[in-house]
Scaffold this active site. Structure first.
Site, short mmCIF file in Angstrom:
data_model
loop_
_atom_site.label_atom_id
_atom_site.label_comp_id
_atom_site.label_asym_id
_atom_site.label_seq_id
_atom_site.Cartn_x
_atom_site.Cartn_y
_atom_site.Cartn_z
N HIS A 1 -22.15 -49.20 -2.48
CA HIS A 1 -21.28 -48.29 -1.74
C HIS A 1 -20.35 -47.57 -2.74
CE1 HIS A 1 -18.13 -46.79 0.88
NE2 HIS A 1 -18.98 -46.91 1.88
N GLU B 1 -24.42 -41.32 1.70
CA GLU B 1 -23.01 -41.26 2.08
C GLU B 1 -22.25 -40.39 1.08
OE1 GLU B 1 -22.29 -45.07 4.70
OE2 GLU B 1 -21.17 -45.03 2.83
#
Ligand SMILES: O=C[C@H](O)COP(=O)(O)O
Length: 248
Positions: free
Chosen positions: A95, A165
């Protein structure tokens, strides 16, 4: 199959996560939602409780991170066998918050993907470009390089989930993307990896109002949601509306 789920990031106590999981289980039902694979990624402290509450339900459980070694002197880390032992099916890897604040690199992401696959779990590999790269038109090249570094050389990536993302769209400082702003990267990910991975998800400022439009972007096979899904009713609404979003 549409993969739709949330990471709690560093929010929720064990009791709050358990309450959420119980409501999610009830809302999703024992037979689930046709064509939708829900998942929930709580903080490490709540994985075991949440996994026990969701055992036998259609909802898969994940960990937000795991180390590439199976065990050893790595103070503060948790291994893939340990998160599997707690009940996790999925391991989130790379992430942008971990890349930015915890020195996660393409090299450590690749090691963690291999460890996750070795133990039979599902890697959820996050990728995404900064606002500067986006402004400079380099999004696709950047994202394909990140995913290539994570997955190249693996014989079988069929269990892998990719989450695109964009950093400029994530979190309280992010902004909602217009569908056309993410379409190019999703098309490129589908062209390059679509036949070789389980699904490519979109994440970053997804909410009840924009979820259906984002699901309709070609190449989007699901959603990875932060803030908006921390209220379980929002996630249940997005899950329930997802099948119609992609067929109408
Ligand atoms: O893990 C989820 C993503 O970072 C998206 O977060 P967000 O929906 O709060 O922007």
């Amino acid at each position: 199959m549409l993969w739709i789920g949330t990471s709690f990031k560093m929010t929720k106590t064990r009791a709050e996560a358990a309450e959420y999981a119980a409501r999610l289980r009830y809302g999703v039902g024992e037979n689930g939602i046709p064509g939708v694979q829900p998942f929930l990624i709580p903080p490490a402290t709540a994985i075991a409780d949440v996994a026990a509450l969701l055992d036998g339900s259609p909802v898969l459980v994940g960990a937000q991170n795991a180390h590439w070694e199976d065990s050893g002197a790595w103070t503060g880390e948790i291994s893939v066998p340990q998160v599997a032992d707690a009940g996790a099916d999925i391991v989130e890897i790379g992430h942008s918050e971990r890349r930015e604040h915890f020195a996660e690199t393409d090299a450590t992401v690749a090691l963690k993907v291999r460890a996750t696959l070795r133990h039979g779990l599902i890697p959820l590999v996050c990728c995404g470009e900064s606002a500067e790269v986006f402004a400079g038109g380099g999004s696709t090249e950047h994202v394909l390089a990140q995913v290539g570094a994570a997955l190249d050389g693996l014989d079988d990536t069929s269990r892998v989930l990719i989450a695109y993302e964009p950093v400029w769209a994530i979190g309280e400082h992010g902004r909602e993307p217009r569908p056309e702003e993410i379409a190019g990267v999703h098309q490129a990910l589908r062209d390059e990896w679509g036949d070789r991975v389980a699904a490519v998800l979109y994440g970053g400022s997804v909410n009840r109002a924009n979820a259906e439009a984002l699901l309709r972007v070609p190449g989007v096979d699901g959603l990875f949601i932060g803030r908006a899904a921390w209220d379980v009713e929002n996630l249940l609404t997005i899950l329930a509306n997802a099948p119609t979003a992609v067929t109408t």
